[in-house]
Design a protein around this motif. Structure first.
Motif, PDB file in Angstrom:
ATOM      1  N   ARG A  30       0.837  -1.202   0.000  1.00  0.00           N
ATOM      2  CA  ARG A  30       0.000   0.000   0.000  1.00  0.00           C
ATOM      3  C   ARG A  30       0.871   1.251   0.000  1.00  0.00           C
ATOM      4  O   ARG A  30       0.589   2.221  -0.719  1.00  0.00           O
ATOM      5  CB  ARG A  30      -0.900  -0.004   1.243  1.00  0.00           C
ATOM      6  N   ALA A  34       1.589   4.234  -3.019  1.00  0.00           N
ATOM      7  CA  ALA A  34       1.413   5.662  -2.746  1.00  0.00           C
ATOM      8  C   ALA A  34       2.690   6.464  -2.985  1.00  0.00           C
ATOM      9  O   ALA A  34       2.725   7.673  -2.738  1.00  0.00           O
ATOM     10  CB  ALA A  34       0.938   5.864  -1.307  1.00  0.00           C
ATOM     11  N   CYS A  62       9.070  10.159   6.059  1.00  0.00           N
ATOM     12  CA  CYS A  62       7.969   9.717   6.912  1.00  0.00           C
ATOM     13  C   CYS A  62       8.435   8.558   7.784  1.00  0.00           C
ATOM     14  O   CYS A  62       9.144   7.656   7.319  1.00  0.00           O
ATOM     15  CB  CYS A  62       6.771   9.293   6.053  1.00  0.00           C
ATOM     16  N   ASP A 114      -4.148   3.296   5.282  1.00  0.00           N
ATOM     17  CA  ASP A 114      -4.800   4.204   4.332  1.00  0.00           C
ATOM     18  C   ASP A 114      -4.788   5.644   4.843  1.00  0.00           C
ATOM     19  O   ASP A 114      -4.629   6.591   4.059  1.00  0.00           O
ATOM     20  CB  ASP A 114      -6.247   3.759   4.078  1.00  0.00           C
ATOM     21  N   ILE A 115      -4.964   5.831   6.143  1.00  0.00           N
ATOM     22  CA  ILE A 115      -4.931   7.172   6.719  1.00  0.00           C
ATOM     23  C   ILE A 115      -3.548   7.792   6.524  1.00  0.00           C
ATOM     24  O   ILE A 115      -3.422   8.982   6.198  1.00  0.00           O
ATOM     25  CB  ILE A 115      -5.298   7.125   8.216  1.00  0.00           C
ATOM     26  N   VAL A 117      -1.445   7.443   4.142  1.00  0.00           N
ATOM     27  CA  VAL A 117      -1.187   7.898   2.766  1.00  0.00           C
ATOM     28  C   VAL A 117      -2.221   8.913   2.278  1.00  0.00           C
ATOM     29  O   VAL A 117      -2.042   9.485   1.192  1.00  0.00           O
ATOM     30  CB  VAL A 117      -1.142   6.703   1.789  1.00  0.00           C
ATOM     31  N   SER A 118      -3.268   9.157   3.054  1.00  0.00           N
ATOM     32  CA  SER A 118      -4.323  10.052   2.558  1.00  0.00           C
ATOM     33  C   SER A 118      -4.617  11.247   3.465  1.00  0.00           C
ATOM     34  O   SER A 118      -5.097  12.283   2.992  1.00  0.00           O
ATOM     35  CB  SER A 118      -5.624   9.267   2.351  1.00  0.00           C
ATOM     36  N   ALA A 119      -4.347  11.131   4.776  1.00  0.00           N
ATOM     37  CA  ALA A 119      -4.697  12.209   5.704  1.00  0.00           C
ATOM     38  C   ALA A 119      -3.581  13.245   5.796  1.00  0.00           C
ATOM     39  O   ALA A 119      -2.451  13.022   5.350  1.00  0.00           O
ATOM     40  CB  ALA A 119      -5.009  11.637   7.084  1.00  0.00           C
ATOM     41  N   GLY A 120      -3.900  14.359   6.388  1.00  0.00           N
ATOM     42  CA  GLY A 120      -2.923  15.424   6.558  1.00  0.00           C
ATOM     43  C   GLY A 120      -2.083  15.265   7.807  1.00  0.00           C
ATOM     44  O   GLY A 120      -2.327  14.388   8.640  1.00  0.00           O
ATOM     45  N   TYR A 296      -2.939  12.105  10.913  1.00  0.00           N
ATOM     46  CA  TYR A 296      -4.232  11.550  11.311  1.00  0.00           C
ATOM     47  C   TYR A 296      -5.344  12.409  10.740  1.00  0.00           C
ATOM     48  O   TYR A 296      -5.111  13.524  10.263  1.00  0.00           O
ATOM     49  CB  TYR A 296      -4.353  11.451  12.837  1.00  0.00           C
ATOM     50  N   ASP A 297      -6.564  11.873  10.770  1.00  0.00           N
ATOM     51  CA  ASP A 297      -7.734  12.579  10.281  1.00  0.00           C
ATOM     52  C   ASP A 297      -8.227  13.500  11.388  1.00  0.00           C
ATOM     53  O   ASP A 297      -8.778  13.032  12.392  1.00  0.00           O
ATOM     54  CB  ASP A 297      -8.823  11.568   9.887  1.00  0.00           C
TER      55      ASP A 297
END
Length: 305
Positions: A30, A34, A62, A114-115, A117-120, A296-297
């Protein structure tokens, strides 16, 4: 492939029920998809996480850590000593995962990946306890040693129930901790059953009262002090107050503070993020406002999910 970002993935292979290692390939896949070139490392011994981060993390874009609250706390403490710290992503895989729960990070391995690779990225407060650090709680008194006195093998089998079973063994004994607190200049003295300095929406499943307006990036700790009851018969009253979130200062004190000084007549044992924090007669605790960058979201965190 060009412009791949570098990720250091560190995981505790023995955390919780050891559910992370079987999904390692899927997690790395995953992150590769990304755009990350991943270096994965399984911690080999206590202190390993800190050593790896201190020596190598500055060379990565990261850092991702998978483990329980103790592993994450060790990672954050190490990042405080890195000159150019990377963003921190968390994949919860411990028994309780209080810190990640406060950030709204799910315990499902792939959902947490998923968070990342997608959250700020967001700045959060970190606690400094003398020369040590903690992410969400420093505590003393009754039951606070349960997380580190419960054998890992028992945690792996029974999960959160292991903490309950260990706590039951202690329920018949009470010992007062006499100490003085200075909370941003306000002095509070007395005999206490339990003292908690927190930066979290919940601790061991207990949600802090809504009126405390917990924000993990506001520069304040939430402080909970429970007075020593006169007898075991008062324990149900204390438990009822915790459940109903009713605040009566003759039983329980709630405060917010940026800095806390604690002085005791004799050394008292502390717990930092579920691990043993040593015995101290004097402690100075300071909130390091927005000292770490975590992925994190923010919406989930704000809703206390």
């Amino acid at each position: 492939m060009k412009n791949l970002k570098k990720m250091l993935l560190i995981f505790n292979p023995h955390a919780g029920t050891q559910k992370f290692p079987p999904q390692l390939f899927d997690v790395v896949d995953r992150f590769n998809a990304a755009g990350y070139l991943v270096t994965a490392y399984a911690s080999q011994q206590v202190g390993d996480v800190s050593t790896m981060i201190t020596e190598y993390a500055s060379g990565y874009d990261c850092l991702v850590c998978s483990g329980g609250d103790g592993t994450i706390a060790e990672a954050v403490g190490a990042l405080m000593n890195v000159e150019k710290p990377p963003r921190l992503g968390i994949i919860p895989s411990g028994t309780v995962n209080d810190f990640s729960a406060s950030l709204g990070i799910p315990t499902d391995i792939m959902a947490a990946a998923d968070i990342i690779v997608s959250a700020g990225s967001h700045l959060i407060d970190i606690g400094r306890f003398g020369s040590a650090y903690f992410t969400y709680v420093a505590a003393f008194g009754k039951f606070t040693d349960v997380p580190y006195t419960t054998p890992q093998s028992v945690k792996n089998i029974f999960g959160k129930l292991a903490y309950f079973l260990e706590g039951v063994k202690q329920a018949g004994t009470m010992e007062a901790v006499r100490c003085d607190f200075v909370l941003d200049g306000e002095r509070i003295s007395g005999d206490f059953l339990l003292g908690i300095v927190a930066n979290a929406h919940s601790i061991a499943g207990y949600k802090l009262p809504q009126e405390m307006d917990v924000q993990i990036d506001d520069g304040y700790f939430e402080v909970i002090l429970i007075h020593m009851p006169s007898s075991l018969l008062e324990i149900p009253k204390i438990l009822s107050m915790l459940v109903t979130q009713e605040i009566k200062e003759d039983v329980m004190i709630f405060r917010k503070a940026r800095s806390i000084e604690i002085s005791a007549e004799y050394p008292i044992a502390w717990t930092l993020d579920g691990d043993y924090g040593g015995e101290h007669t004097y402690v100075f605790i300071e909130n390091l406002n927005q000292a770490a960058t975590v992925i994190y979201d923010y919406t989930s965190q704000a809703e206390g999910i």
